[in-house]
Design a protein around this motif. Structure first.
Motif, PDB file in Angstrom:
ATOM      1  N   LEU A   1      32.130  39.721  -7.896  1.00  0.00           N
ATOM      2  CA  LEU A   1      34.095  39.597  -8.581  1.00  0.00           C
ATOM      3  C   LEU A   1      34.648  40.660  -8.891  1.00  0.00           C
TER       4      LEU A   1
ATOM      5  N   ASN B   1      27.349  43.517 -16.828  1.00  0.00           N
ATOM      6  CA  ASN B   1      28.595  43.457 -17.757  1.00  0.00           C
ATOM      7  C   ASN B   1      30.216  42.520 -16.738  1.00  0.00           C
ATOM      8  N   THR B   2      30.798  42.393 -17.346  1.00  0.00           N
ATOM      9  CA  THR B   2      32.056  41.531 -17.412  1.00  0.00           C
ATOM     10  C   THR B   2      31.903  40.504 -15.085  1.00  0.00           C
ATOM     11  N   GLU B   3      32.127  42.269 -14.955  1.00  0.00           N
ATOM     12  CA  GLU B   3      32.418  41.739 -13.530  1.00  0.00           C
ATOM     13  C   GLU B   3      31.110  40.501 -12.922  1.00  0.00           C
TER      14      GLU B   3
ATOM     15  N   GLU C   1      28.003  38.889 -14.850  1.00  0.00           N
ATOM     16  CA  GLU C   1      28.611  37.759 -16.032  1.00  0.00           C
ATOM     17  C   GLU C   1      29.939  36.611 -14.840  1.00  0.00           C
ATOM     18  N   ALA C   2      30.699  37.044 -14.553  1.00  0.00           N
ATOM     19  CA  ALA C   2      32.076  36.274 -13.862  1.00  0.00           C
ATOM     20  C   ALA C   2      31.320  35.409 -12.849  1.00  0.00           C
TER      21      ALA C   2
END
Lengths: 250, 203
Positions: free
Chosen positions: B112, B151-153, B155-156
């Motif tokens: 995402l 990373n953030t993406e 993990e989301a």
């Protein structure tokens, strides 16, 4: 090639070659800058989680004259968003905020107010849970205002007459507020609730603003007005704005 | 005015389109090919043609393959009750290298990323959900391992998938995050250390 130290927020990063990254930072002292972080994609990179979006870092970089890209020497985490659970709604909010800042802030122009706004908004993000829409409206209005694109709703743009809260206001196609006479009562009618909402945004800190309960119709109205302002200014819609809506509706 | 003869310029321009190749590298590659024997050049042309003609996506897991279903999905010795979800086909190779995992895979082809316009509809999520529905001819999937990037993406994406898959009654797990083997605690940043502590296990 002088070494510079500043505090910064990571706005975005792109991959470069095999293991490097280009990062966009919002720095306190030098405004928006772009820099290369060598080896940042490697598992044992010295940067670790410091280049994740909206991490506040203590940034050390080398700057060369006539070069747009700086060379990042070191990046230490001050505060990270990655330590918390990242939901898809939160990711969308962070990406939207990042895109707004990248589009509306000029390079190399420090702006302490924007820097403090981002810091305060990120602190408030924890309060908002999975619905950051109030906080996003807050940031949109402030970023547009500080970039000089949010019109002053307290005066008619045509006759410059003061527009008290109880007086009806109409917005022209370009978003300029007009009194009943100048607008001929044509355009987008602004309710006093929507005007009060903007008033609250401009006088309250974000943590206090997101704790309030507002009229949902006024919020929807403000969202559409701001979206139109952004679209008119940039002559396109932000990529992450559409995704924000899609992820919110899931 | 062109610096080189038109065919050479054309070749340099084509190389420059490749990721991570700048003007200098493109020039170097073009001149290497100019000096190479016709057989060497033919081998490269043939390899590119073959990869474009023969490689497709597996209709089950979306991995790159020359046979459909791919050799992981079609292998009866693999554990068909486990699916490991990865972002890209090359992530799958990294997991295979460990020789620890013997289940199946599912490639999302991204994570995402609202800023790049990548939402759930752009990822291969629908086909993953289809695989989790009970089928007559296949054993039921019991566990889905979310191995998206740390990373953030990634993990989301993992959080999004977990919310989507848990109601289907499947066990959803996430790969561990923390310190890389061979590193030193002294050099770990606070977020990595925090993740390592959160994901600690009983010994």
């Amino acid at each position: 090639m002088p070494l510079r130290d500043t505090e910064a927020f990571v706005l975005r990063s792109y991959t470069l070659k095999e293991a490097d990254k280009i990062c966009v930072f919002l720095t306190r002292d030098a405004g928006k800058i772009r820099g290369v972080a060598h080896g940042a994609r490697k598992l044992k990179s010295k940067y670790g989680a410091s280049l994740e979006p909206f991490t506040e870092v203590s940034l050390h970089y080398f700057e060369q004259e006539n070069r747009d890209l700086v060379s990042i020497n070191n990046c230490e985490i001050i505060r990270s968003q990655f330590a918390d659970t990242i939901s898809s709604e939160r990711l969308a909010a962070l990406h939207y905020l990042s895109e707004l800042l990248m589009e509306f802030l000029p390079d190399h122009e420090p702006n302490e107010t924007i820097y403090r706004l981002v810091g305060a908004a990120l602190k408030s993000l924890r309060q908002t849970g999975d619905d950051p829409s109030l906080l996003l409206r807050y940031c949109e209005v402030w970023i547009l205002k500080l970039a000089g694109f949010f019109p002053d709703w307290r005066r008619c743009a045509e006759c410059e007459r003061e527009l008290p809260m109880n007086v009806p206001v109409w917005l022209s196609a370009d978003g300029a507020p007009q009194c009943a006479n100048c607008s001929n009562q044509r355009g987008d009618a602004l309710t006093s609730e929507t005007r009060m909402l903007v008033n609250d945004i401009l006088r309250m800190p974000p943590e206090k603003f997101v704790a309030q309960i507002f009229d949902p119709r006024a919020l929807t109205k403000l969202e559409s007005i701001v979206a139109r302002l952004i679209k008119n200014t940039l002559e396109r819609e932000l990529k992450s704005y559409e995704m924000l809506g899609r992820l919110r509706s899931l | 005015m062109l610096d080189y003869a038109e065919p050479v310029t054309k070749l340099i321009d084509e190389f420059k389109r490749l990721p991570g190749v700048g003007h200098k590298s493109a020039q170097r590659l073009a001149f290497y090919l100019l000096k190479a024997t016709p057989e060497e050049a033919d081998r490269l042309i043939e390899a590119i043609r073959e990869v474009k003609e023969k490689i497709t996506f597996c209709s089950i897991c979306n991995n790159l393959t020359d046979v459909d279903p791919c050799r992981y999905c079609d292998n009866p010795t693999r554990d068909h009750t486990m699916i490991c979800v990865v972002e890209e086909p090359y992530n799958l190779v990294a997991i295979e290298k460990t020789r620890e995992y013997h289940g199946l895979y599912h490639v999302l082809h991204g994570a995402l990323s609202p800023i790049r316009g990548i939402g759930p509809d752009e990822l291969k999520i629908r086909s993953l959900i289809e695989r989790l529905r009970p089928q007559d001819d296949a054993p039921e999937v019991e566990e889905v391992i979310l191995a998206t990037n740390p990373n953030t993406e990634g993990e989301a994406t993992a959080n999004y998938l977990s919310r989507l898959l848990k109601p289907l009654g499947v066990r959803v797990t996430r790969i561990g995050m923390g310190l890389p083997v061979g590193s030193d605690l002294e050099y770990a940043d606070e977020v990595t250390m925090h993740k390592a502590l959160t994901n600690r296990h009983v010994m």
